[in-house]
Design an enzyme around this catalytic site. Structure first.
Site, PDB file in Angstrom:
ATOM      1  N   VAL A  11       0.825  -1.210   0.000  1.00 23.80           N
ATOM      2  CA  VAL A  11       0.000   0.000   0.000  1.00 23.80           C
ATOM      3  C   VAL A  11       0.861   1.263   0.000  1.00 23.80           C
ATOM      4  O   VAL A  11       0.639   2.175  -0.803  1.00 23.80           O
ATOM      5  CB  VAL A  11      -0.954  -0.018   1.223  1.00 23.80           C
ATOM      6  CG1 VAL A  11      -1.582   1.348   1.454  1.00 23.80           C
ATOM      7  CG2 VAL A  11      -2.047  -1.051   0.995  1.00 23.80           C
ATOM      8  N   PHE A 156      -8.415   0.943  -0.833  1.00 16.72           N
ATOM      9  CA  PHE A 156      -9.216  -0.158  -1.390  1.00 16.72           C
ATOM     10  C   PHE A 156      -8.536  -0.834  -2.573  1.00 16.72           C
ATOM     11  O   PHE A 156      -9.155  -1.623  -3.274  1.00 16.72           O
ATOM     12  CB  PHE A 156     -10.597   0.361  -1.812  1.00 16.72           C
ATOM     13  CG  PHE A 156     -11.388   0.930  -0.669  1.00 16.72           C
ATOM     14  CD1 PHE A 156     -12.125   0.097   0.161  1.00 16.72           C
ATOM     15  CD2 PHE A 156     -11.376   2.294  -0.398  1.00 16.72           C
ATOM     16  CE1 PHE A 156     -12.837   0.610   1.245  1.00 16.72           C
ATOM     17  CE2 PHE A 156     -12.079   2.809   0.680  1.00 16.72           C
ATOM     18  CZ  PHE A 156     -12.813   1.972   1.504  1.00 16.72           C
ATOM     19  N   LEU A 157      -7.268  -0.499  -2.826  1.00 18.17           N
ATOM     20  CA  LEU A 157      -6.624  -1.068  -4.020  1.00 18.17           C
ATOM     21  C   LEU A 157      -6.542  -2.593  -3.931  1.00 18.17           C
ATOM     22  O   LEU A 157      -6.508  -3.162  -2.844  1.00 18.17           O
ATOM     23  CB  LEU A 157      -5.211  -0.482  -4.199  1.00 18.17           C
ATOM     24  CG  LEU A 157      -4.151  -0.675  -3.116  1.00 18.17           C
ATOM     25  CD1 LEU A 157      -3.538  -2.060  -3.155  1.00 18.17           C
ATOM     26  CD2 LEU A 157      -3.060   0.363  -3.290  1.00 18.17           C
ATOM     27  N   ARG A 158      -6.563  -3.212  -5.111  1.00 16.84           N
ATOM     28  CA  ARG A 158      -6.395  -4.672  -5.183  1.00 16.84           C
ATOM     29  C   ARG A 158      -5.002  -4.974  -5.694  1.00 16.84           C
ATOM     30  O   ARG A 158      -4.582  -4.393  -6.692  1.00 16.84           O
ATOM     31  CB  ARG A 158      -7.423  -5.270  -6.164  1.00 16.84           C
ATOM     32  CG  ARG A 158      -8.845  -5.190  -5.691  1.00 16.84           C
ATOM     33  CD  ARG A 158      -9.802  -5.400  -6.849  1.00 16.84           C
ATOM     34  NE  ARG A 158      -9.691  -4.327  -7.834  1.00 16.84           N
ATOM     35  CZ  ARG A 158     -10.371  -4.272  -8.965  1.00 16.84           C
ATOM     36  NH1 ARG A 158     -11.205  -5.243  -9.285  1.00 16.84           N
ATOM     37  NH2 ARG A 158     -10.228  -3.249  -9.796  1.00 16.84           N
ATOM     38  N   GLU A 159      -4.297  -5.882  -5.007  1.00 14.82           N
ATOM     39  CA  GLU A 159      -2.998  -6.297  -5.522  1.00 14.82           C
ATOM     40  C   GLU A 159      -3.204  -6.899  -6.906  1.00 14.82           C
ATOM     41  O   GLU A 159      -4.199  -7.557  -7.163  1.00 14.82           O
ATOM     42  CB  GLU A 159      -2.364  -7.328  -4.581  1.00 14.82           C
ATOM     43  CG  GLU A 159      -1.916  -6.687  -3.281  1.00 14.82           C
ATOM     44  CD  GLU A 159      -1.401  -7.702  -2.279  1.00 14.82           C
ATOM     45  OE1 GLU A 159      -1.027  -8.813  -2.667  1.00 14.82           O
ATOM     46  OE2 GLU A 159      -1.383  -7.361  -1.088  1.00 14.82           O
ATOM     47  N   LEU A 254     -18.583 -13.723  -6.953  1.00 11.86           N
ATOM     48  CA  LEU A 254     -19.443 -14.909  -6.871  1.00 11.86           C
ATOM     49  C   LEU A 254     -18.770 -16.079  -7.569  1.00 11.86           C
ATOM     50  O   LEU A 254     -19.423 -16.825  -8.292  1.00 11.86           O
ATOM     51  CB  LEU A 254     -20.820 -14.629  -7.495  1.00 11.86           C
ATOM     52  CG  LEU A 254     -21.796 -13.775  -6.671  1.00 11.86           C
ATOM     53  CD1 LEU A 254     -23.140 -13.670  -7.382  1.00 11.86           C
ATOM     54  CD2 LEU A 254     -21.989 -14.329  -5.262  1.00 11.86           C
ATOM     55  N   GLY A 257     -14.852 -21.706  -5.237  1.00  9.29           N
ATOM     56  CA  GLY A 257     -13.519 -22.282  -5.406  1.00  9.29           C
ATOM     57  C   GLY A 257     -12.926 -22.662  -4.063  1.00  9.29           C
ATOM     58  O   GLY A 257     -13.655 -23.013  -3.135  1.00  9.29           O
ATOM     59  N   CYS A 264      -5.419  -9.393   3.427  1.00 12.89           N
ATOM     60  CA  CYS A 264      -6.478  -8.514   3.941  1.00 12.89           C
ATOM     61  C   CYS A 264      -7.699  -9.257   4.477  1.00 12.89           C
ATOM     62  O   CYS A 264      -8.020  -9.133   5.659  1.00 12.89           O
ATOM     63  CB  CYS A 264      -6.903  -7.533   2.853  1.00 12.89           C
ATOM     64  SG  CYS A 264      -5.578  -6.368   2.455  1.00 12.89           S
TER      65      CYS A 264
HETATM   66  P1  NAD Z   1       3.264  -4.684   3.952  1.00  9.74           P
HETATM   67  O1  NAD Z   1       3.609  -5.670   4.995  1.00  9.74           O
HETATM   68  O2  NAD Z   1       3.500  -4.984   2.513  1.00  9.74           O
HETATM   69  O3  NAD Z   1       4.009  -3.300   4.278  1.00  9.74           O
HETATM   70  C1  NAD Z   1       4.105  -2.736   5.548  1.00  9.74           C
HETATM   71  C2  NAD Z   1       5.424  -1.987   5.625  1.00  9.74           C
HETATM   72  O4  NAD Z   1       5.454  -1.277   6.850  1.00  9.74           O
HETATM   73  C3  NAD Z   1       6.654  -2.908   5.611  1.00  9.74           C
HETATM   74  O5  NAD Z   1       7.550  -2.492   4.598  1.00  9.74           O
HETATM   75  C4  NAD Z   1       7.265  -2.731   7.002  1.00  9.74           C
HETATM   76  O6  NAD Z   1       8.669  -2.812   6.996  1.00  9.74           O
HETATM   77  C5  NAD Z   1       6.784  -1.324   7.352  1.00  9.74           C
HETATM   78  N1  NAD Z   1       6.751  -1.042   8.787  1.00  9.74           N
HETATM   79  C6  NAD Z   1       6.198  -1.787   9.768  1.00  9.74           C
HETATM   80  N2  NAD Z   1       6.344  -1.170  10.952  1.00  9.74           N
HETATM   81  C7  NAD Z   1       7.003  -0.011  10.720  1.00  9.74           C
HETATM   82  C8  NAD Z   1       7.436   1.055  11.540  1.00  9.74           C
HETATM   83  N3  NAD Z   1       7.213   1.050  12.853  1.00  9.74           N
HETATM   84  N4  NAD Z   1       8.067   2.096  10.950  1.00  9.74           N
HETATM   85  C9  NAD Z   1       8.272   2.103   9.615  1.00  9.74           C
HETATM   86  N5  NAD Z   1       7.882   1.120   8.782  1.00  9.74           N
HETATM   87  C10 NAD Z   1       7.255   0.079   9.335  1.00  9.74           C
HETATM   88  O7  NAD Z   1       1.721  -4.339   4.201  1.00  9.74           O
HETATM   89  P2  NAD Z   1       0.641  -3.839   3.133  1.00  9.74           P
HETATM   90  O8  NAD Z   1       0.082  -4.987   2.390  1.00  9.74           O
HETATM   91  O9  NAD Z   1       1.187  -2.656   2.391  1.00  9.74           O
HETATM   92  O10 NAD Z   1      -0.499  -3.344   4.128  1.00  9.74           O
HETATM   93  C11 NAD Z   1      -0.355  -2.173   4.905  1.00  9.74           C
HETATM   94  C12 NAD Z   1      -1.719  -1.834   5.462  1.00  9.74           C
HETATM   95  O11 NAD Z   1      -2.618  -1.525   4.392  1.00  9.74           O
HETATM   96  C13 NAD Z   1      -2.377  -2.966   6.251  1.00  9.74           C
HETATM   97  O12 NAD Z   1      -3.118  -2.419   7.299  1.00  9.74           O
HETATM   98  C14 NAD Z   1      -3.305  -3.593   5.226  1.00  9.74           C
HETATM   99  O13 NAD Z   1      -4.400  -4.236   5.817  1.00  9.74           O
HETATM  100  C15 NAD Z   1      -3.757  -2.384   4.445  1.00  9.74           C
HETATM  101  N6  NAD Z   1      -4.206  -2.674   3.077  1.00  9.74           N
HETATM  102  C16 NAD Z   1      -3.522  -3.573   2.322  1.00  9.74           C
HETATM  103  C17 NAD Z   1      -3.949  -3.819   1.013  1.00  9.74           C
HETATM  104  C18 NAD Z   1      -3.238  -4.824   0.152  1.00  9.74           C
HETATM  105  O14 NAD Z   1      -3.795  -5.210  -0.873  1.00  9.74           O
HETATM  106  N7  NAD Z   1      -2.045  -5.255   0.503  1.00  9.74           N
HETATM  107  C19 NAD Z   1      -5.065  -3.138   0.484  1.00  9.74           C
HETATM  108  C20 NAD Z   1      -5.706  -2.208   1.282  1.00  9.74           C
HETATM  109  C21 NAD Z   1      -5.272  -1.990   2.584  1.00  9.74           C
END
Ligand code: NAD
Length: 437
Positions: A11, A156-159, A254, A257, A264
């Site tokens: 994100v 809300f992005l999708r990987e 829907l 699978g 998430c």
């Molecule tokens: P991620 O694990 O890929 O990235 C998190 C980053 O935060 C890591 O690089 C980590 O090193 C860093 N980090 C952790 N603690 C830290 C600190 N104290 N100081 C500095 N950096 C720190 O996680 P993500 O997938 O990017 O998700 C991040 C948030 O966004 C989560 O809450 C997740 O639920 C939310 N989110 C994720 C997605 C998705 O598709 N991945 C989509 C929407 C929302």
């Protein structure tokens, strides 16, 4: 605008790169030294289509930089996004220690007005705690003098399609409690010309958890329907098509699978169930959603076992390791869970994934990885499609039949038409469809 994003993961990195592309000066900060030093060499930490280009372009044009010096980054920016991970604790609660740590660092380095934005997915009332944490950690003498606001702007992005989702969102949610925060965020997102919902912080926090929970509910609902279809001889794909044409329902999410996964849905459901319970509400519906999802994973293992009699020493080729196509993210991947279950029954698993094999090797060193689907299928007793990558949608079944010991397809994502597969000489196992042998 001058922006710092703390947390440079899926994100944070996408948000930072896209906001830089919109003309802002962005520092992506993280405490992972290796990740930041690699990013400074333009090596991406994740596979995400289009990310490499947008990062390179904005670094070259000096709008985007990477740093481990979070203190300095805070001082240089007015807008600070918190995008650190919020994983599940044992009890299902979201682990917010990363968010708290970041709030403390921000407090100790405030040198003027700051807008602190929750981008991470967090339970309702986190905004209140972030504000409290910043207030109590401000240097003595600065309390009451330095101004800051907290806001919620869930992502809300999708990987797999993250850049496009960020640049063309269905909606942008802004949870704000001051006019200044509202105006800054509206200005920041003006170039995107998206639907914007402005609300209070708690409602914004709930919008994110409720949205993910609703999507997971749709998946588990169709998986429950799939269970009935299997028992009575109906086809869940046709049922979903018939339901999905109703505009009130829609066809998305829907697809029956082997269940949902990823970083998430599982954790956000756990966190939402836990915060609901804390508030005095037992979210039974979501507990059932979670249960159905677990059944889907063990269900496919049982079906393979039923088709092969004994799993010990049977060779299973697994296609797809990431939790969905177009990403290398393995967090809570149904495929990895299923592989572990198959291995615990003594099956020999060989796998192929177009982008997630390097990460899979780190997690499951014993997993035998192959160069492509056909190498994985050699001498296999069953071919399991666990992730619906495009390249698995047009396999050469005549070639596979020659390679495999037994022609059995376990179509974990219902990609193929069972009758056509039977014509190729294969037995077929799907989800919510009559198995054909
Ligand atoms: P991620 O694990 O890929 O990235 C998190 C980053 O935060 C890591 O690089 C980590 O090193 C860093 N980090 C952790 N603690 C830290 C600190 N104290 N100081 C500095 N950096 C720190 O996680 P993500 O997938 O990017 O998700 C991040 C948030 O966004 C989560 O809450 C997740 O639920 C939310 N989110 C994720 C997605 C998705 O598709 N991945 C989509 C929407 C929302």
């Amino acid at each position: 605008m001058n922006i710092t994003i703390i947390g440079t993961g899926y994100v944070g990195l996408v948000t930072g790169a896209c906001l830089a592309d919109l003309g802002n000066n962005v520092i992506c900060a993280d405490n992972d030294i290796r990740k930041i030093s690699r990013l400074n060499k333009l090596i991406m930490p994740i596979y995400e289509p289009g990310l490499d280009d947008i990062v390179r372009r904005n670094v070259k044009e000096k709008r985007l930089s990477f740093s481990v010096d979070i203190k300095a980054a805070v001082k240089k920016s007015t807008i600070i996004f918190i995008a650190v991970g919020t994983p599940s604790l044992e009890n299902g609660e979201a682990d917010l220690t990363g968010v708290e740590n970041v709030a403390k660092v921000i407090a100790r380095n405030i040198n003027g007005y700051k807008l602190i934005i929750e981008k991470s997915t967090v339970p309702v009332e986190t905004g209140f705690w972030v504000e409290h944490t910043v207030k109590v950690n401000l240097a003595k003498g600065k309390q009451g003098k330095l101004k800051f606001d907290v806001a919620s702007n869930p992502e809300f992005l999708r990987e797999g399609q993250a850049i496009n989702d960020f640049m063309n969102p269905d909606r942008i949610v802004l949870g704000v409690e001051s006019q200044r925060a509202r105006e800054l965020l509206l200005e920041l997102y003006k170039p995107l010309k998206a639907n914007i919902i402005v609300t209070d912080i708690k409602s914004a926090e709930i919008i994110k958890h409720a949205s993910n929970s609703f999507l997971a509910t749709k998946i588990s609902f169709i998986n429950a329907i799939a269970q009935i279809c299997e028992r009575v001889g109906a086809d869940v794909v046709k049922v979903a098509d018939g339901m999905g044409l109703d505009k009130r329902i829609g066809r998305n999410f829907l697809d029956a699978g082997i269940g949902y996964g990823g970083s998430c849905f599982p954790k956000d459901l756990d966190a939402f169930i836990t915060i609901a319970k804390k508030s005095g509400y037992d979210f039974e519906l979501l507990r059932a959603v979670r249960e159905v999802n677990e059944q889907q994973k063990s269900g496919i293992v049982k079906k393979i076992k039923d088709a092969l009699w004994i799993l010990k020493d049977k060779r299973i080729a697994v296609l797809g390791l990431s939790f969905k196509p177009n990403t290398d993210d393995l967090r809570n991947s149904p495929s990895m869970d299923i592989i572990r279950q198959l291995q615990s029954e003594g099956a020999q698993v060989r796998a192929f994934d177009p982008h997630a094999m390097k990460k899979a090797k780190e997690i499951l060193p014993s997993l035998r990885l192959c160069a492509d689907a056909y190498e994985a299928a050699k001498d296999a007793d069953c071919l399991l499609i666990a992730t619906e990558w495009n390249e698995f949608k047009d396999l050469d079944f005549a070639r596979l039949k020659k390679l495999m010991r037994q022609p059995l397809l376990a179509d974990g994502r219902n990609i193929y038409e069972p009758k056509l597969i039977k014509k190729s000489g294969f037995r077929y196992i799907g989800a919510g469809r009559v198995s054909v042998s």
